[in-house]
Design an enzyme around this catalytic site. Sequence first.
Site, PDB file in Angstrom:
ATOM      1  N   ASP A 187       0.875  -1.159   0.000  1.00 20.03           N
ATOM      2  CA  ASP A 187       0.000   0.000   0.000  1.00 20.03           C
ATOM      3  C   ASP A 187       0.921   1.221   0.000  1.00 20.03           C
ATOM      4  O   ASP A 187       2.130   1.122   0.301  1.00 20.03           O
ATOM      5  CB  ASP A 187      -0.960  -0.005   1.194  1.00 20.03           C
ATOM      6  CG  ASP A 187      -2.158   0.926   0.952  1.00 20.03           C
ATOM      7  OD1 ASP A 187      -2.086   1.784   0.049  1.00 20.03           O
ATOM      8  OD2 ASP A 187      -3.168   0.795   1.670  1.00 20.03           O
TER       9      ASP A 187
HETATM   10  C1  NOJ Z   1      -3.881   4.098  -0.049  1.00 18.98           C
HETATM   11  C2  NOJ Z   1      -5.080   3.195  -0.031  1.00 18.98           C
HETATM   12  O1  NOJ Z   1      -5.119   2.481   1.186  1.00 18.98           O
HETATM   13  C3  NOJ Z   1      -5.084   2.215  -1.191  1.00 18.98           C
HETATM   14  O2  NOJ Z   1      -6.296   1.513  -1.189  1.00 18.98           O
HETATM   15  C4  NOJ Z   1      -4.900   2.936  -2.482  1.00 18.98           C
HETATM   16  O3  NOJ Z   1      -4.916   2.017  -3.562  1.00 18.98           O
HETATM   17  C5  NOJ Z   1      -3.586   3.704  -2.441  1.00 18.98           C
HETATM   18  N1  NOJ Z   1      -3.630   4.665  -1.338  1.00 18.98           N
HETATM   19  C6  NOJ Z   1      -3.313   4.446  -3.739  1.00 18.98           C
HETATM   20  O4  NOJ Z   1      -4.171   5.507  -3.883  1.00 18.98           O
END
Ligand code: NOJ
Length: 856
Positions: free
Chosen positions: A272
């Site tokens: 993530d």
């Molecule tokens: C953080 C989020 O938790 C995730 O779901 C997302 O894909 C990424 N940011 C990218 O935006």
Amino acid sequence: MAPSPARLLLLVAALAAATATGSVVNTPFPAGYPSPWGSGASEGWEDAYAQAREFVGKLTLVEKVNLTTGTGWEADVCVGMTGSVPRLGFRGFCLQDGPLGIRYTDHNSAFPAGVNVAATFSRDLMRRRGQAMGEEFRGKGIDVQLGPVAGPLGRVPQGGRNWEGFSPDPYLTGVAMAETIQGIQSRGVIACAKHYILNEQEHYRGNVNVKIDDRTMHELYLWPFADAVRAGVGSVMCSYNKVNGEFACENEWSNNYLLKNELNFQGFVMSDWGAQKTTLGSALGGLDMAMPGDGTGPPYFSFWGGALTEAVLAGKVPEWRLDDMVVRIMAAHFKVHTGNYTSRPDINFSAWTKQATGPLHPSSNHTFTVVNEFVDVQADHANLIREIGAKSIVLLKNENKALPLNKPKSIAVIGDDAQDIPGGPNACPERGCVNGTLAMGYGSGTAEFPYLISPATALRLQASSDRTAFTNTPSNWDLDAARAAASKASVAIVFAMATSGENFVVIDGNAGDRNNLTLWNGGDDLIKAVASVNPNTIVVLHTVGPVIIDYAQEHPNITAIIWAGLPGQESGNALVDVLYGKINPQGRSPFTWGKSVADYGAQLMFKAPNPAVPEQTFDEGVFIDYRYFDKAAVEPTYWFGFGLSYTTFEYAGLKIAVSNASSSSSASGLTAPAPTYGTVNTSAAANLFPAGFQKIFPYVYPWLNDSSANVATGTGPNISSFPAAARNGSAQPVLPAGGGAGGNPGLYDVLYTISATIKNTGEVAGTEIPQLYVQLGGEENPFGVLRGFDEIALAPGEAKTVTFELTRRDVSNWNSTSGNWEISTREKFVFIGSSATMIRLNSTLPAPAGMTWAGA
Ligand code: NOJ
């Protein structure tokens, strides 16, 4: 909605037993467990691995590293982008949110949220939604869609991102994951199962240490990820939190032991955004792609990039581990590029500007060119969105045949949640405010709406064709106006909402997670005001999950309650389809509606006792949502799986056939030793920036900074913090529960075929959602767990047979001592019904061939 007598008896028996739940046990795996290397020996991966190995064999060290590492936040046009291999004409991977459509683009669709497609209980709609989303992502040139979501699963109802996923029931979520993934990937786009794992709340998500026992992990949270792997998912996103003491993106247990060995995952694990914490910990702990790639200080401003090159040269990350990362990434790429999808379209948008021209590298403000081509990828997806919108509507209450409406004399539409959003549907960035109708939650799981049909707009249109007198009273706060409008109408339709999302957006003090389960913007008072004056009040709810609505269930003037969830761009049209009976509702609640937050047992941690080291123990075990209500004998307002139809159904003729499946074999034997591909020049000099190369700060590169780079000690934590075993590339034992995609293939053998006849006993056509629950026996098991469902469309008077197949996994428990699934000798029961408690048919389950039950 009273439980059947048989069910009551069993419930009493279950409650009489002790209520002990799984306690946290040490997870049984050796320290320094090496990250399993992809074998390609898994259905659908063989050819992809052959192509990936050939490709990776041609790469230099820095080219390999370049494909593993994001170029940095806003360094390229996608939400995440890896480096490329210019020498071979291979551009980097474009990764883009999110689970319900494309984030930050235009001319794309805004699909119903995951929670809505779960409510349809329709495999067909889950699949078609995945296909349609895949087509849109591909049309924009995106390689990886950052969805679908199985974490959060929905441990607590206030969990901010529950709506991005499907349901707190792991079986329903698992089916939805598999269908969505196969839909997306059938269109040439890699799906990403996220967030792996136990990211169950937004508060403290960045550092909370979640402690969990092995059984709960397997039976609840890992379950839908196993389905994702079995469906062939190309990528998995590890989450921000810690799991039993280690960050998820460097967790040897969850990544190496469970995902890559036991579940035999052949694709790649990406972090993530910012969830990677160290160079070595992540490389050895199973991470394959760092996103967004930057996020730390000099010299490389990345945990990987040049730092990974250094770590490989220093022998701290074995070459096989780097090769495995790249083979996994490239195999996912080749896997989805088959059939009609062998080519790879160019990226034709920028997530970071709405203008046609802009920087190709926004974080460096560099290379201005045409970045947005405004490619229209919507096709005819609006029809599917409307269909899912309507078929996900859950009719919770319908007294006196209040619905469907038939040319009523007058309608009063009341409430802000029925209205167009001032300034347009995308007026609030990340959907981070609440004016007008709610059709998706907030945060990164959003898409830009092309348009949004509000309920007021669609109802006005219907009224005009019916010559129904129509009024629209938008304010939630002017209760006099609401009462005045409602008292004059033959039907008062009052709208209310509750939203949630990701923690970087805070609305009215709700930092992602909901602070409570009441309706927003005074919705409860508005409903009560309307119902106080109109005996035909219809309540429409746009909510991310359950809200406390027992007063409406009981209120004599409230004749109908509809949950419309987060329906996406066709919201109003889909609602009208159901309100007017053009579509007979088939939606069933994908979660349980408690009467208070306390009813749910497990609680969200808003304030950690020690905020510096936040910690949570999931000691409720497998008892979340309906499983907890059952166990604690708490009667909710509406149970999981509940939903009415405009017709009625009769169930009869339960038949159970035991299959002659062979007894499950445990996997055994050894993997091959870790392979490496091609020969790389390991001298520091060969891996320096090419002479004259023009860097653009803060872009992340794979090269060593200068020849003085300390290849002897590398970057990141000291090597000594890693047992040598983590770098051991010799043949490794296959885990007993492993051996195939999603675990041991024997787990998916069909042990029972169960059938029943469903008849439409009403006057209109309708679709029933028969649900099958299994009681596995003993106090450690819930009263029933969902293990089958279907959608059966029936004309009036028509009857059809529904058939369910129960697999070995469906009737097994995880045994953490043997590290395997086992069918216990406890007597088991099967229930078929129209919700978790409306049991229409039940029976004991005969013991499988070769076994006898030894009592409850
Ligand atoms: C953080 C989020 O938790 C995730 O779901 C997302 O894909 C990424 N940011 C990218 O935006």
